[in-house]
Design an enzyme around this catalytic site. Structure first.
Site, PDB file in Angstrom:
ATOM      1  N   LYS A 171     -15.158  -6.743   5.155  1.00 28.82           N
ATOM      2  CA  LYS A 171     -14.175  -7.724   5.630  1.00 28.82           C
ATOM      3  C   LYS A 171     -14.070  -7.818   7.156  1.00 28.82           C
ATOM      4  O   LYS A 171     -13.174  -8.485   7.649  1.00 28.82           O
ATOM      5  CB  LYS A 171     -12.805  -7.382   5.051  1.00 28.82           C
ATOM      6  CG  LYS A 171     -12.781  -7.482   3.534  1.00 28.82           C
ATOM      7  CD  LYS A 171     -11.417  -7.118   2.992  1.00 28.82           C
ATOM      8  CE  LYS A 171     -11.400  -7.180   1.474  1.00 28.82           C
ATOM      9  NZ  LYS A 171     -10.202  -6.542   0.916  1.00 28.82           N
ATOM     10  N   ARG A 223      -2.235  -6.225  -7.725  1.00 24.19           N
ATOM     11  CA  ARG A 223      -1.085  -7.098  -7.470  1.00 24.19           C
ATOM     12  C   ARG A 223      -0.928  -8.141  -8.567  1.00 24.19           C
ATOM     13  O   ARG A 223       0.159  -8.447  -9.014  1.00 24.19           O
ATOM     14  CB  ARG A 223      -1.230  -7.815  -6.122  1.00 24.19           C
ATOM     15  CG  ARG A 223      -1.079  -6.902  -4.938  1.00 24.19           C
ATOM     16  CD  ARG A 223      -1.569  -7.553  -3.690  1.00 24.19           C
ATOM     17  NE  ARG A 223      -2.995  -7.883  -3.813  1.00 24.19           N
ATOM     18  CZ  ARG A 223      -3.761  -8.302  -2.815  1.00 24.19           C
ATOM     19  NH1 ARG A 223      -3.241  -8.491  -1.636  1.00 24.19           N
ATOM     20  NH2 ARG A 223      -5.044  -8.553  -3.004  1.00 24.19           N
ATOM     21  N   HIS A 262       0.835  -1.210   0.000  1.00 25.99           N
ATOM     22  CA  HIS A 262       0.000   0.000   0.000  1.00 25.99           C
ATOM     23  C   HIS A 262       0.873   1.263   0.000  1.00 25.99           C
ATOM     24  O   HIS A 262       0.592   2.226  -0.704  1.00 25.99           O
ATOM     25  CB  HIS A 262      -0.883   0.059   1.260  1.00 25.99           C
ATOM     26  CG  HIS A 262      -1.930  -1.005   1.367  1.00 25.99           C
ATOM     27  ND1 HIS A 262      -2.061  -1.813   2.473  1.00 25.99           N
ATOM     28  CD2 HIS A 262      -2.912  -1.386   0.513  1.00 25.99           C
ATOM     29  CE1 HIS A 262      -3.084  -2.629   2.304  1.00 25.99           C
ATOM     30  NE2 HIS A 262      -3.613  -2.407   1.114  1.00 25.99           N
TER      31      HIS A 262
HETATM   32  O1  PNS Z   1      -8.816  -2.550   0.664  1.00 27.85           O
HETATM   33  P1  PNS Z   1     -10.081  -3.090   0.071  1.00 27.85           P
HETATM   34  O2  PNS Z   1     -10.891  -3.828   1.121  1.00 27.85           O
HETATM   35  O3  PNS Z   1      -9.832  -3.940  -1.150  1.00 27.85           O
HETATM   36  O4  PNS Z   1     -10.934  -1.809  -0.394  1.00 27.85           O
HETATM   37  C1  PNS Z   1     -12.228  -1.961  -0.969  1.00 27.85           C
HETATM   38  C2  PNS Z   1     -12.878  -0.586  -1.146  1.00 27.85           C
HETATM   39  C3  PNS Z   1     -12.884   0.170   0.162  1.00 27.85           C
HETATM   40  C4  PNS Z   1     -12.113   0.218  -2.167  1.00 27.85           C
HETATM   41  C5  PNS Z   1     -14.336  -0.786  -1.684  1.00 27.85           C
HETATM   42  O5  PNS Z   1     -14.983  -1.748  -0.931  1.00 27.85           O
HETATM   43  C6  PNS Z   1     -15.128   0.517  -1.635  1.00 27.85           C
HETATM   44  O6  PNS Z   1     -14.900   1.431  -2.393  1.00 27.85           O
HETATM   45  N1  PNS Z   1     -16.074   0.579  -0.673  1.00 27.85           N
HETATM   46  C7  PNS Z   1     -16.866   1.775  -0.422  1.00 27.85           C
HETATM   47  C8  PNS Z   1     -18.310   1.531  -0.793  1.00 27.85           C
HETATM   48  C9  PNS Z   1     -18.504   1.679  -2.275  1.00 27.85           C
HETATM   49  O7  PNS Z   1     -18.229   2.700  -2.868  1.00 27.85           O
HETATM   50  N2  PNS Z   1     -19.012   0.606  -2.884  1.00 27.85           N
HETATM   51  C10 PNS Z   1     -19.360   0.593  -4.289  1.00 27.85           C
HETATM   52  C11 PNS Z   1     -18.271   0.015  -5.153  1.00 27.85           C
HETATM   53  S1  PNS Z   1     -19.058  -0.292  -6.691  1.00 27.85           S
END
Ligand code: PNS
Length: 164
Positions: free
Chosen positions: A41, A95, A17
């Site tokens: 998660k 990744r 990250h």
């Molecule tokens: O580190 P991660 O868990 O892979 O991050 C996932 C994240 C936070 C980027 C994704 O779950 C997200 O954007 N969540 C916020 C809610 C949202 O916008 N959902 C719609 C996506 S289509």
């Protein structure tokens, strides 16, 4: 002013990250690292701790660009946050091919919701391509050495003492 949002769970932030943060900060004038409160998660670290670790890691490891990096927590849609912040882009790290499928779906949906905001993918540095927060947590829980995998700021939150 080109501003991007880098959203994630960061449970905890890894060196992968941090690599994405460093490289994204070279592409944008300002970068908002946004820690999602309610991730699917069930995070192990509290959201305030996840953000505090990122702030400390950025200040300690990326001092040259730290002033252009904001670390916040957020709940809700990433695109709404991006709009609120006036961001033109959402940054995500990739990744391996296995990340692509879900990232592609999210990027397409986000584009549908906010056509003015693009998702910019950065390939995570090859040396970090195998890293994930969940495996870091597992290794730490079994007493393995994670000091090369996460910034020192994350170690106390994984039950590991920081080296003096
Ligand atoms: O580190 P991660 O868990 O892979 O991050 C996932 C994240 C936070 C980027 C994704 O779950 C997200 O954007 N969540 C916020 C809610 C949202 O916008 N959902 C719609 C996506 S289509």
């Amino acid at each position: 002013m080109r501003l991007a949002v880098y959203p994630g769970s960061f449970d905890p932030i890894t060196r992968g990250h941090l690599d994405v943060i460093e490289r994204a900060s070279g592409l944008f004038d300002r970068l908002v690292v946004a820690v999602l409160v309610n991730t699917r998660k069930s995070p192990v670290l509290d959201v305030a701790d996840r953000a505090a670790v990122i702030r400390q890691a950025v200040d300690e490891e990326l001092a040259a660009v730290a002033g252009a990096i904001e670390v916040i927590t957020f709940d809700g849609l990433t695109v709404e946050l991006a709009r609120q912040k006036g961001a033109t882009s959402i940054v995500r790290g990739l990744r391996a091919v296995s990340d692509f499928e879900s990232e592609q779906q999210i990027a397409h949906l986000n584009r549908k919701l906010a056509p003015e905001i693009d998702t910019v993918f950065l390939m995570t540095g090859l040396e970090y391509a195998y890293l994930s927060s969940s495996l870091v947590r597992e290794i730490a829980a079994f007493g393995g050495d994670v000091s090369a995998l996460v910034p020192p700021a994350a170690l106390p939150y994984l039950g590991v003492a920081r080296p003096a």
